[in-house]
Enzyme design. Structure first.
Site, short mmCIF file in Angstrom:
data_model
loop_
_atom_site.label_atom_id
_atom_site.label_comp_id
_atom_site.label_asym_id
_atom_site.label_seq_id
_atom_site.Cartn_x
_atom_site.Cartn_y
_atom_site.Cartn_z
N ASP A 42 40.16 41.01 53.50
CA ASP A 42 40.94 40.07 52.72
C ASP A 42 40.57 38.66 53.19
O ASP A 42 40.11 38.48 54.32
CB ASP A 42 42.43 40.37 52.96
CG ASP A 42 43.31 39.30 52.37
OD1 ASP A 42 43.18 39.01 51.16
OD2 ASP A 42 44.11 38.71 53.13
N ASP A 44 42.50 35.20 52.52
CA ASP A 44 43.53 34.26 52.98
C ASP A 44 44.52 34.94 53.92
O ASP A 44 45.16 35.92 53.55
CB ASP A 44 44.27 33.68 51.77
CG ASP A 44 43.31 32.95 50.84
OD1 ASP A 44 42.39 32.28 51.34
OD2 ASP A 44 43.47 33.07 49.61
N GLN A 86 42.62 36.01 43.67
CA GLN A 86 42.65 34.55 43.47
C GLN A 86 43.26 34.24 42.11
O GLN A 86 42.58 33.83 41.17
CB GLN A 86 41.24 33.97 43.62
CG GLN A 86 40.66 34.08 45.03
CD GLN A 86 41.47 33.32 46.08
OE1 GLN A 86 42.15 32.34 45.77
NE2 GLN A 86 41.42 33.78 47.33
N SER A 87 44.58 34.45 42.04
CA SER A 87 45.25 34.22 40.74
C SER A 87 45.25 32.74 40.38
O SER A 87 45.56 32.38 39.24
CB SER A 87 46.68 34.77 40.79
OG SER A 87 47.44 34.05 41.74
N CYS A 119 39.43 39.10 42.40
CA CYS A 119 40.27 39.32 41.21
C CYS A 119 40.77 37.95 40.74
O CYS A 119 41.51 37.28 41.46
CB CYS A 119 41.45 40.22 41.51
SG CYS A 119 42.67 40.18 40.16
N HIS A 121 42.73 37.44 38.22
CA HIS A 121 43.87 37.63 37.33
C HIS A 121 45.19 37.32 38.02
O HIS A 121 45.27 37.20 39.23
CB HIS A 121 43.88 39.07 36.79
CG HIS A 121 42.58 39.48 36.19
ND1 HIS A 121 41.79 40.46 36.74
CD2 HIS A 121 41.91 39.02 35.12
CE1 HIS A 121 40.69 40.61 36.01
NE2 HIS A 121 40.74 39.75 35.02
ZN LIG Z 1 42.17 41.53 38.49
#
Ligand SMILES: [Zn+2]
Length: 558
Positions: A42, A44, A86-87, A119, A121
């Site tokens: 991961d 962060d 990373q939304s 990601c 999203h």
């Molecule tokens: Zn995603």
């Protein structure tokens, strides 16, 4: 893992930032590591300080010791990937170009990674890559040329560990002050920080690798695993390792483990005999029975014995009988001083998965799994009968509510509601249980499932499990049958023993139940807490959601 489960996420849209110019630097002749090819990290809170929605390379601050820890992994030949939600991309807080600049800065400070999986999203997008969904883990494994079960993921929150588990990878939680206590309780493997996680990954990798070759050829090895079916099943990989280094393997097991022993590859002969001191409610030690067991063990003519035990059992009483039977090379795990009873006294820290714990003992005795034999649970194909034809097509969900230890069983009223919810969601449900569990399975199945209570022995149950799309089960034998078949598990895990040691091994898993319930680590056989709170709070909809996370859809498909 079965071929048809290899990668249900191929069509998904996780953004892959591969490193084409960093493809493998030439193969080396050293044997493939037994456990892991790759470490997924991961970003962060694990590699760098968590600066919310950071698009500024100047704000990248590595966590203490991260660079040195990563370099240790690189030096050990492990491939590295970053798997990160990373939304901020979906929300427009930073651009893809800014994110790439951040990642370039991360590599400047921490060294290169073999792949970046992002990601982009938000939760509301319902994608299959945002952790805790397992899509990034599948994608990372594919990028790195391996499988999820040969990956270990390190992350700082429950979502990271859940994503790893749902793909069948190992997950290490490195908590920070923002990690919630229930996430720490639910994780099977917790390390204080990234350097500690790396040290333990490398230690486990090393521990299943013999440091010295066996002293001369082993003609006959006696392996021992007493107590129940699950215990015998999780010892399977270690027994295969011994079998790879011995001409003949004789397994001593107890009556409760016999049916499982019949299913294990690598075993040439089985001796069934109870060891009364192993049992939870131990019977008396009958001197005559012990004399006859000792004589029987003498006839085996083993030139080596490897005694596998649970972490709370002593191998020493049996070691004495083995000495009396004339066996002069004995290996076992023992924290107690073994004196002259053991030739190889092995020690293992708490928290190691039982299959690896046993593999590390086999390694200490000079044995390793051969290349090509993955350290997964496996069953002998010829020992599993055909599945009854009247059960219809494969693709059903098996719900196994019972357990030999009632503290680990799903409360019948909860199991009944789960059957109802699964049926409503379009799943076909088969309810399984032993002959003494017929009343429970009949009640549970009445909510819409098919009652198979008492219809199968362990081998027959293995056949039914193998064609399931998922198994919903507590911490009991059928969970390990599912792992052996590569069938995903929704684990209703009572925390009486550590999940990290007894959870389904190397198979996609979602854990449900209260991991911090008061029964935690009590090893109780019957629940010591009124109302069985660790499992009575499981919501049927959580099971439906868990199946979705595991990419098991209603209507039989997957
Ligand atoms: Zn995603």
């Amino acid at each position: 893992m079965r071929q048809d489960q290899e990668d249900p996420y191929q069509r998904r849209s996780a953004q892959v930032y591969a490193a084409a110019d960093r493809a493998s630097s030439g193969s080396v002749a050293s044997p493939r590591p037994v456990l892991y090819d790759a470490v997924l990290l991961d970003r962060d809170g694990t590699l760098i300080e968590d600066v919310p929605y950071n698009g500024d390379p100047e704000k990248v601050r590595p966590l203490p010791g991260a660079r040195a820890a990563l370099d240790r992994l690189r030096a050990a030949g492990l491939r590295l990937a970053v798997v990160t939600n990373q939304s901020g991309l979906a929300r427009g807080y930073f651009s893809a170009a800014q994110m790439r600049a951040v990642h370039a800065r991360v590599e400047e400070l921490l060294g290169r990674f073999d792949a970046w999986l992002v990601c982009p999203h938000d939760d509301v997008d319902g994608c299959d890559c945002r952790k805790p969904a397992p899509g990034l883990v599948y994608a990372a494994a594919r990028e790195l040329g391996t499988t999820p079960s040969r990956c270990v993921l390190v992350g700082d929150i429950g979502r990271d560990v859940a994503a790893a588990m749902a793909a069948g990878a190992a997950g290490v939680l490195v908590p920070t002050p923002v990690t919630r206590p229930e996430e720490v309780a639910a994780a099977g493997w917790v390390a204080t920080d990234l350097p500690a996680a790396v040290a333990e990954i490398l230690r486990r990798q090393q521990a299943v690798q013999p440091s010295t070759p066996p002293t001369g050829p082993v003609r006959t090895a006696l392996v021992v695993r007493s107590d129940s079916a699950g215990d015998v099943l999780v010892t399977g990989p270690a027994i295969r390792a011994v079998a790879a280094g011995a001409e003949r393997v004789v397994l001593l097991c107890g009556p409760r483990g016999r049916a499982a022993a019949n299913l294990l590859p690598g075993v040439d002969e089985i001796i069934e005999h109870p060891l009364p001191w192993i049992d939870h409610t131990p019977g008396p030690v009958d001197p005559e029975a012990m004399r006859s067991l000792t004589a029987r063990l003498g006839v085996v003519g083993a030139d080596q014995a490897v005694v596998f035990t649970s972490f709370h059992q002593s191998a020493l009483p049996l070691a004495l009988l083995l000495r009396m039977a004339g066996i002069d090379r004995i290996a076992a795990i023992s924290d107690d001083y073994p004196g002259s009873l053991l030739d190889v006294r092995h020690r293992v820290p708490v928290g190691v998965p039982e299959p690896e714990r046993a593999l590390s003992l086999a390694a200490a005795a000079g044995h390793r799994l051969p290349d090509g034999d993955e350290p997964v649970l496996r069953l002998r194909r010829d020992a599993v009968p055909p599945r009854p034809a009247d059960l219809g097509e494969p693709g059903y969900v098996v719900l196994h509510p019972g357990s030999a230890a009632s503290s680990r069983a799903c409360p019948p009223e909860v199991a009944t509601r789960i059957v109802g919810a699964l049926t409503d969601a379009g799943h076909r449900v088969l309810v399984t249980g032993g002959p003494d569990e017929r009343a429970v399975t009949a009640r549970v199945a009445s909510a819409g499932g098919t009652d198979l209570g008492g219809r199968t022995d362990l081998a027959g149950l293995a056949a039914i499990v193998a064609d399931a799309s998922a198994v919903v089960v507590g911490n009991t034998g059928p969970a390990h049958l599912a792992a052996a078949a590569g069938v995903p598990v929704v684990s209703l895990f009572a925390p009486t023993v550590p999940f990290g040691q007894w959870g389904p091994y190397r198979v996609p898993t979602v854990r449900l139940g209260d991991a911090a319930a008061p029964c935690r680590d009590t090893r109780a056989a019957s629940c010591p807490v009124p109302g069985h709170p660790c499992l009575s709070g499981v919501e049927p909809d959580d099971v439906v959601d868990a199946l979705r996370t595991l990419a098991v859809s209603g209507g039989g498909g997957r």
